[in-house]
Design a protein around this motif. Structure first.
Motif, PDB file in Angstrom:
ATOM      1  N   GLU A   1      33.345  40.472  30.472  1.00  0.00           N
ATOM      2  CA  GLU A   1      34.389  39.457  30.567  1.00  0.00           C
ATOM      3  C   GLU A   1      34.202  38.392  29.493  1.00  0.00           C
ATOM      4  OE1 GLU A   1      34.764  37.564  34.375  1.00  0.00           O
ATOM      5  OE2 GLU A   1      36.586  36.508  33.756  1.00  0.00           O
ATOM      6  N   VAL A   2      35.221  38.205  28.705  1.00  0.00           N
ATOM      7  CA  VAL A   2      35.237  37.126  27.708  1.00  0.00           C
ATOM      8  C   VAL A   2      35.969  35.978  28.391  1.00  0.00           C
ATOM      9  CG1 VAL A   2      35.983  36.483  25.380  1.00  0.00           C
ATOM     10  CG2 VAL A   2      35.255  38.837  25.854  1.00  0.00           C
ATOM     11  N   THR A   3      35.201  35.028  28.882  1.00  0.00           N
ATOM     12  CA  THR A   3      35.731  34.150  29.927  1.00  0.00           C
ATOM     13  C   THR A   3      36.940  33.316  29.493  1.00  0.00           C
ATOM     14  OG1 THR A   3      34.005  32.569  29.385  1.00  0.00           O
ATOM     15  CG2 THR A   3      33.604  34.025  31.263  1.00  0.00           C
ATOM     16  N   GLN A   4      36.781  32.509  28.416  1.00  0.00           N
ATOM     17  CA  GLN A   4      37.870  31.543  28.137  1.00  0.00           C
ATOM     18  C   GLN A   4      39.042  32.180  27.411  1.00  0.00           C
ATOM     19  OE1 GLN A   4      35.888  28.183  26.275  1.00  0.00           O
ATOM     20  NE2 GLN A   4      34.322  28.338  27.849  1.00  0.00           N
ATOM     21  N   LEU A   5      38.755  32.971  26.399  1.00  0.00           N
ATOM     22  CA  LEU A   5      39.851  33.526  25.584  1.00  0.00           C
ATOM     23  C   LEU A   5      40.741  34.485  26.373  1.00  0.00           C
ATOM     24  CD1 LEU A   5      37.797  34.140  22.333  1.00  0.00           C
ATOM     25  CD2 LEU A   5      39.645  32.472  22.619  1.00  0.00           C
ATOM     26  N   SER A   6      40.251  34.973  27.508  1.00  0.00           N
ATOM     27  CA  SER A   6      41.032  35.907  28.325  1.00  0.00           C
ATOM     28  C   SER A   6      41.984  35.201  29.279  1.00  0.00           C
ATOM     29  CB  SER A   6      40.087  36.787  29.165  1.00  0.00           C
ATOM     30  OG  SER A   6      39.238  37.520  28.335  1.00  0.00           O
ATOM     31  N   GLN A   7      41.934  33.855  29.287  1.00  0.00           N
ATOM     32  CA  GLN A   7      42.655  33.165  30.368  1.00  0.00           C
ATOM     33  C   GLN A   7      44.128  32.899  30.113  1.00  0.00           C
ATOM     34  OE1 GLN A   7      40.386  29.728  31.546  1.00  0.00           O
ATOM     35  NE2 GLN A   7      38.771  31.058  32.367  1.00  0.00           N
ATOM     36  N   GLY A   8      44.494  32.451  28.901  1.00  0.00           N
ATOM     37  CA  GLY A   8      45.883  32.034  28.659  1.00  0.00           C
ATOM     38  C   GLY A   8      46.778  33.212  28.301  1.00  0.00           C
ATOM     39  N   LEU A   9      47.989  32.913  27.880  1.00  0.00           N
ATOM     40  CA  LEU A   9      48.937  33.886  27.321  1.00  0.00           C
ATOM     41  C   LEU A   9      49.029  35.146  28.179  1.00  0.00           C
ATOM     42  CD1 LEU A   9      47.886  33.364  23.580  1.00  0.00           C
ATOM     43  CD2 LEU A   9      49.807  32.319  24.782  1.00  0.00           C
ATOM     44  N   GLU A  10      48.726  36.317  27.601  1.00  0.00           N
ATOM     45  CA  GLU A  10      48.821  37.563  28.374  1.00  0.00           C
ATOM     46  C   GLU A  10      47.879  37.552  29.570  1.00  0.00           C
ATOM     47  OE1 GLU A  10      50.997  40.481  27.739  1.00  0.00           O
ATOM     48  OE2 GLU A  10      51.756  38.532  27.144  1.00  0.00           O
ATOM     49  N   GLY A  11      46.689  36.957  29.389  1.00  0.00           N
ATOM     50  CA  GLY A  11      45.699  36.943  30.459  1.00  0.00           C
ATOM     51  C   GLY A  11      46.192  36.192  31.691  1.00  0.00           C
ATOM     52  N   GLU A  12      46.985  35.165  31.453  1.00  0.00           N
ATOM     53  CA  GLU A  12      47.519  34.382  32.579  1.00  0.00           C
ATOM     54  C   GLU A  12      48.550  35.199  33.359  1.00  0.00           C
ATOM     55  OE1 GLU A  12      48.594  30.489  31.157  1.00  0.00           O
ATOM     56  OE2 GLU A  12      49.928  30.204  32.884  1.00  0.00           O
ATOM     57  N   ARG A  13      49.348  35.977  32.627  1.00  0.00           N
ATOM     58  CA  ARG A  13      50.384  36.793  33.298  1.00  0.00           C
ATOM     59  C   ARG A  13      49.840  38.110  33.812  1.00  0.00           C
ATOM     60  NH1 ARG A  13      51.402  32.763  29.646  1.00  0.00           N
ATOM     61  NH2 ARG A  13      53.245  31.658  30.376  1.00  0.00           N
ATOM     62  N   ARG A  14      48.710  38.549  33.269  1.00  0.00           N
ATOM     63  CA  ARG A  14      48.155  39.851  33.642  1.00  0.00           C
ATOM     64  C   ARG A  14      46.684  39.668  34.060  1.00  0.00           C
ATOM     65  NH1 ARG A  14      49.442  44.273  29.135  1.00  0.00           N
ATOM     66  NH2 ARG A  14      49.137  45.585  30.938  1.00  0.00           N
ATOM     67  N   PRO A  15      46.462  39.112  35.263  1.00  0.00           N
ATOM     68  CA  PRO A  15      45.070  38.839  35.684  1.00  0.00           C
ATOM     69  C   PRO A  15      44.227  40.119  35.638  1.00  0.00           C
ATOM     70  CG  PRO A  15      46.664  37.910  37.244  1.00  0.00           C
ATOM     71  CD  PRO A  15      47.449  38.759  36.285  1.00  0.00           C
ATOM     72  N   GLY A  16      43.048  40.017  35.066  1.00  0.00           N
ATOM     73  CA  GLY A  16      42.147  41.168  35.000  1.00  0.00           C
ATOM     74  C   GLY A  16      42.367  42.052  33.784  1.00  0.00           C
TER      75      GLY A  16
END
Ligand code: AMP
Length: 294
Positions: A105-120
């Motif tokens: 898990e790449v913690t911070q960079l995974s959170q916004g944009l696509e990561g926010e709409r597609r959890p996991g």
């Protein structure tokens, strides 16, 4: 071209090569965008490995895993014609055998944009990319600008986990009207397909405004919104003007490069695109120097 589907076979075939190896990970349903990754790898390396794996762990429960297009025979014909050396087409249980429980898990960079709409989603991506890099042990791995956040996440994990691989970023291949090539474009009906060029028009309009001197992210973001709004069928999911290294949303004017990205829905189809400002950064060297550089 050798087609293998187990990890053991991949390792065995890989071990036969002493020269430089390039890896292009894909989910199949190949198009010209994937082929540009393959060609970049072929020109940089002695041999090329392509993986075709629709990775279940990067799909959310309400996403299109089962409906995702699978065109293996055509894909293999294309890759053979391109001179690819090894194609790896594992099953899900080959990649995630019973007992599997490790996640990257790449913690911070995974959170916004696509990561926010597609959890996991990016945990699935980071885990499978790490596994594929470990199996194929390439000198270089090729990823498309089209999935800009994926590039940033992968470059971070490669740096953080000290993986001995160069990440190469390949510019987005487009249809003649500017629509970014995507395996999901085939789901668009004729009317949606002609409206879908608005993503490129909107990014292009903002890029032109940037070239003309506009540096306010709010102005550029609004211009993208209003351009998309001119298409009745298009429903904006998000529009972002962010820092291309940190992916933090920008709110103040500045002269550092900007990453404009957006997703727009046409009915059930969700389309994704992006562009760097200034425009000359949307080349392989510009992307490699800018997008997620660590
Ligand atoms: P996918 O099969 O969608 O997982 O994509 C596999 C790789 O191809 C990813 O690195 C994508 O970013 C890249 N890719 C997808 N579409 C394009 C495109 N239109 N131009 C360039 N690369 C692309």
């Amino acid at each position: 071209m050798k087609v293998v589907s187990t990890r053991a076979e991949l390792r065995e075939e890989r071990a036969k090569y002493g020269g430089s190896v390039g890896l292009a990970p894909t989910m199949g349903a190949l198009h010209r965008g994937h082929i540009s990754l393959v060609r970049a790898s072929r020109s940089d390396n002695d041999m090329t490995i392509v993986t075709i794996f629709v990775n279940p762990t990067q799909f959310g429960p309400n996403e299109d895993l089962n409906a995702y297009p699978r065109t293996l025979k055509d894909d293999l014909d294309l890759l053979e014609a391109e001179g690819v050396d090894i194609v790896f087409t594992p099953t899900a249980s080959e990649m995630y055998p019973p007992g599997f429980q490790t996640q990257v898990e790449v913690t911070q960079l995974s959170q916004g944009l696509e990561g926010e709409r597609r959890p996991g989603h990016f945990q699935g991506v980071a885990t499978i990319v790490t596994k594929l890099l470990n199996l194929a042990q390439p000198k270089s791995a090729y990823f498309g600008q089209k999935d800009a956040q994926q590039v940033v996440v992968v470059r971070r994990l490669v740096a953080d986990l000290n993986l001995p691989v160069l990440v190469e970023v390949i510019p987005t291949e487009r249809e003649p009207d500017g629509l970014a090539m995507s395996s999901r474009n085939r789901y668009l009906d004729a009317e949606q397909r002609s409206s879908a060029a608005v993503l490129f028009r909107a990014l292009g309009a903002a890029s032109d405004r940037y070239t003309a001197g506009e540096r306010h992210p709010v102005v550029l973001r609004n211009l993208i919104y209003t351009t998309i709004a001119s298409e009745a069928q298009a429903e904006v999911d998000y529009v972002s003007i962010a820092d291309p290294q940190t992916l933090r949303e920008l709110s103040l004017p500045g002269d550092s490069p900007m990453l404009a990205s957006l997703t727009v829905r046409f009915g059930r189809v969700r389309l994704l695109d992006n562009m760097l400002f200034p425009a000359d950064l949307n080349s392989r060297p510009g992307l490699t120097a800018t997008l997620g550089s660590v």
